[in-house]
Design an enzyme around this catalytic site. Sequence first.
Site, PDB file in Angstrom:
ATOM      1  NE  ARG A  25      -2.269   0.852   3.840  1.00  9.15           N
ATOM      2  CZ  ARG A  25      -2.149  -0.199   4.595  1.00  9.15           C
ATOM      3  NH1 ARG A  25      -2.867  -1.214   4.226  1.00  9.15           N
ATOM      4  NH2 ARG A  25      -1.632  -0.127   5.800  1.00  9.15           N
ATOM      5  CD  GLU A  36       1.335 -20.438   4.512  1.00 10.11           C
ATOM      6  OE1 GLU A  36       1.485 -19.573   5.144  1.00 10.11           O
ATOM      7  OE2 GLU A  36       1.558 -21.732   4.909  1.00 10.11           O
ATOM      8  CB  CYS A  46      -9.181 -16.258  16.693  1.00 11.69           C
ATOM      9  SG  CYS A  46      -7.484 -15.341  16.583  1.00 11.69           S
ATOM     10  CG  ASN A 309      -3.958  -9.411  12.072  1.00 11.30           C
ATOM     11  OD1 ASN A 309      -4.103  -9.354  11.079  1.00 11.30           O
ATOM     12  ND2 ASN A 309      -4.538  -9.965  12.936  1.00 11.30           N
TER      13      ASN A 309
HETATM   14  C1  LIG Z   1      -7.529 -22.559  18.143  1.00  7.47           C
HETATM   15  C2  LIG Z   1      -6.791 -21.087  18.127  1.00  7.47           C
HETATM   16  C3  LIG Z   1      -7.717 -19.892  18.738  1.00  7.47           C
HETATM   17  C4  LIG Z   1      -7.062 -18.741  18.954  1.00  7.47           C
HETATM   18  N1  LIG Z   1      -7.618 -17.644  19.454  1.00  7.47           N
HETATM   19  C5  LIG Z   1      -6.938 -16.437  19.374  1.00  7.47           C
HETATM   20  C6  LIG Z   1      -7.787 -15.465  20.086  1.00  7.47           C
HETATM   21  O1  LIG Z   1      -8.947 -15.549  20.419  1.00  7.47           O
HETATM   22  N2  LIG Z   1      -6.989 -14.196  20.015  1.00  7.47           N
HETATM   23  C7  LIG Z   1      -5.766 -13.977  19.441  1.00  7.47           C
HETATM   24  O2  LIG Z   1      -5.283 -12.760  19.630  1.00  7.47           O
HETATM   25  N3  LIG Z   1      -5.190 -15.038  19.142  1.00  7.47           N
HETATM   26  C8  LIG Z   1      -5.854 -16.321  18.968  1.00  7.47           C
HETATM   27  N4  LIG Z   1      -4.999 -17.520  18.557  1.00  7.47           N
HETATM   28  C9  LIG Z   1      -3.439 -17.034  18.028  1.00  7.47           C
HETATM   29  C10 LIG Z   1      -3.691 -16.618  16.722  1.00  7.47           C
HETATM   30  O3  LIG Z   1      -4.351 -17.475  15.697  1.00  7.47           O
HETATM   31  C11 LIG Z   1      -2.166 -16.549  16.289  1.00  7.47           C
HETATM   32  O4  LIG Z   1      -1.486 -15.547  17.151  1.00  7.47           O
HETATM   33  C12 LIG Z   1      -1.859 -15.997  14.772  1.00  7.47           C
HETATM   34  O5  LIG Z   1      -2.389 -17.061  13.726  1.00  7.47           O
HETATM   35  C13 LIG Z   1      -0.465 -15.911  14.587  1.00  7.47           C
HETATM   36  O6  LIG Z   1      -0.236 -15.386  13.043  1.00  7.47           O
HETATM   37  P1  LIG Z   1       1.208 -15.492  12.339  1.00  7.47           P
HETATM   38  O7  LIG Z   1       1.092 -14.953  11.087  1.00  7.47           O
HETATM   39  O8  LIG Z   1       2.251 -15.146  13.149  1.00  7.47           O
HETATM   40  O9  LIG Z   1       1.454 -17.094  12.442  1.00  7.47           O
HETATM   41  P2  LIG Z   1       0.908 -18.259  11.785  1.00  7.47           P
HETATM   42  O10 LIG Z   1      -0.680 -18.118  11.924  1.00  7.47           O
HETATM   43  O11 LIG Z   1       1.468 -19.316  12.426  1.00  7.47           O
HETATM   44  O12 LIG Z   1       1.129 -18.330  10.309  1.00  7.47           O
HETATM   45  C14 LIG Z   1       2.598 -18.685   9.919  1.00  7.47           C
HETATM   46  C15 LIG Z   1       2.364 -19.502   8.479  1.00  7.47           C
HETATM   47  O13 LIG Z   1       3.797 -19.407   8.067  1.00  7.47           O
HETATM   48  C16 LIG Z   1       3.987 -20.510   7.317  1.00  7.47           C
HETATM   49  N5  LIG Z   1       5.200 -20.899   7.313  1.00  7.47           N
HETATM   50  C17 LIG Z   1       5.952 -21.250   8.370  1.00  7.47           C
HETATM   51  N6  LIG Z   1       7.254 -21.721   7.996  1.00  7.47           N
HETATM   52  C18 LIG Z   1       7.200 -21.560   6.515  1.00  7.47           C
HETATM   53  C19 LIG Z   1       8.369 -21.640   5.516  1.00  7.47           C
HETATM   54  N7  LIG Z   1       9.567 -22.039   5.879  1.00  7.47           N
HETATM   55  N8  LIG Z   1       7.962 -21.413   4.223  1.00  7.47           N
HETATM   56  C20 LIG Z   1       6.615 -21.029   4.141  1.00  7.47           C
HETATM   57  N9  LIG Z   1       5.628 -20.930   4.750  1.00  7.47           N
HETATM   58  C21 LIG Z   1       5.973 -21.196   6.286  1.00  7.47           C
HETATM   59  C22 LIG Z   1       2.865 -21.521   8.068  1.00  7.47           C
HETATM   60  O14 LIG Z   1       2.442 -22.688   7.314  1.00  7.47           O
HETATM   61  C23 LIG Z   1       1.855 -20.634   8.474  1.00  7.47           C
HETATM   62  O15 LIG Z   1       0.757 -20.923   7.558  1.00  7.47           O
HETATM   63  C24 LIG Z   1      -5.731 -18.556  18.555  1.00  7.47           C
HETATM   64  C25 LIG Z   1      -5.007 -19.701  17.678  1.00  7.47           C
HETATM   65  C26 LIG Z   1      -5.574 -20.941  17.713  1.00  7.47           C
HETATM   66  C27 LIG Z   1      -4.875 -22.011  17.110  1.00  7.47           C
END
Ligand SMILES: Cc1cc2nc3c(=O)[nH]c(=O)nc-3n(C[C@H](O)[C@H](O)[C@H](O)COP(=O)(O)OP(=O)(O)OC[C@H]3O[C@@H](n4cnc5c(N)ncnc54)[C@H](O)[C@@H]3O)c2cc1C
Length: 456
Positions: A25, A36, A46, A309
Amino acid sequence: MARQERLVVVGGVAAGMSAASSARRLRPEMEVVVLERDAYISYGACSLPYYISDDIKDVKSLFALTPDVAEKERGIQVRTRHEVVAIDNARKEVVVHDLEREKEARLLYDKLVLATGGSPIAPVLPGIDLQHIFTIRTIGDGMAIKTYASEERPKRAVIVGGGYIGMEMSEALRKRGLEVTVIEKMDRVLGTMDTEITDIVEGKLAAEEVELHKETSVEGFEGDKGVVRRVITDRGSFDTDLVLLAVGVRPNTKLAQGAGVELGARGAIAVDEHLRTNVPEIFAAGDCAETLHLVTCKKVYIPLGTTANKQGRIAGENVAGLESVFEGVVGSAVTKIFALEVARTGLTAVEAKGEGCEFFTSTIEGWSRSRAYPAGKPITVTYVVEKGSGRLLGAQMVGEEGVAHRIDTLAAALYAGMTVEDVARLDLAYAPPFASVWDPILIAANMALKKLKNGS
Ligand SMILES: Cc1cc2nc3c(=O)[nH]c(=O)nc-3n(C[C@H](O)[C@H](O)[C@H](O)COP(=O)(O)OP(=O)(O)OC[C@H]3O[C@@H](n4cnc5c(N)ncnc54)[C@H](O)[C@@H]3O)c2cc1C
């Protein structure tokens, strides 16, 4: 012709897509490529418990963006099923494995954002590879649990871990009609929260017929024809048709470590306030990275979607050339456990003790609406207060209504470094359907102030 400047983002969920979107943006001339390894991007993990419970019917509603929309509307190139297996930071290249075509290629970057997230901890225990032992992290995990629950109609579930995911999943599986047992190693559910709050949660679990076994350690799993049938613990065994492991998350840092990126709090990637790592042009954000706790001023690992986020957005802004700062977190979280809203911000008493703080706690029971107005509900509020100064160190709340948003006021108070006297003077809004004249936040602050003045 000079090559277009390129941002490569590894990981396409919360932090990765936020970083890609904000960079693109601000710098539309920059080429942005998201790699990914999974088949899906940009979803709300979540919401998975509510998808499994069937409160959310359509899995599509969990997605914020598809690769197509990301490309057409935001100009972001997304390559799913592409795993980054190495970073060559001398040549500024990533080595990418195309998981569908079984091919490897190299891709140059000018800036790299690591948004590799976290993985559920799967303890090394006998029988861990049996079928119907699940973890929950990705959309694929959620779909697998829901498909199994709908198609094979398991009757009993054992959830290992009484943290917030274990609690949310106990509700989801009860809603699907399963008998649910929760095995928790500690002396309470919700780990570091204080017993004033967790006792109420445990009462609710009992009322909802969730069997809870505390101070119990899982030692392994036994099965029949490759399928899990029993969970073995140091306090007996539990028959089951489904096991959910919910014992925590660890940051995905193997890739970063291979590139000489330094690690910090609890093995997460060390970052500064601009989300820069120690390696030039490499940023990290989300569940793979540490953050600063604004109450203790120490680096911590608190993997949450809300932080992922925001960190992603700030990393993207800095990739684009701004000097944006992610200040840190105050440790806020909220969860729904059956009818209860359970929330926290700042330090709990357990954590304050661990930090060596001099503190006292103060707990009150207030009411969600004016007492005269129908259908109000009790709210229990606990404050953790620094002795002497009266500075608010943390707050926890539980109740059936009005908890989730009240905690945000206290998160703001912590951010501002307020004392309980400051909190007691806040001009909070009042009308009978929403609060009493003396809101539970104010009653708790006045009570804490009284204790402070009495030399607590
Ligand atoms: C059941 C559940 C409920 C939740 N509830 C809440 C809530 O209510 N409130 C809240 O704030 N948080 C909540 N969370 C936490 C929240 O979902 C995570 O904090 C958030 O998804 C983190 O985002 P991220 O992008 O950092 O990591 P992720 O969501 O883990 O995404 C990382 C991505 O990177 C990819 N990746 C990793 N290594 C590689 C590689 N070498 N090459 C290519 N791709 C790769 C993975 O495949 C993955 O898709 C919850 C989580 C779960 C599981």
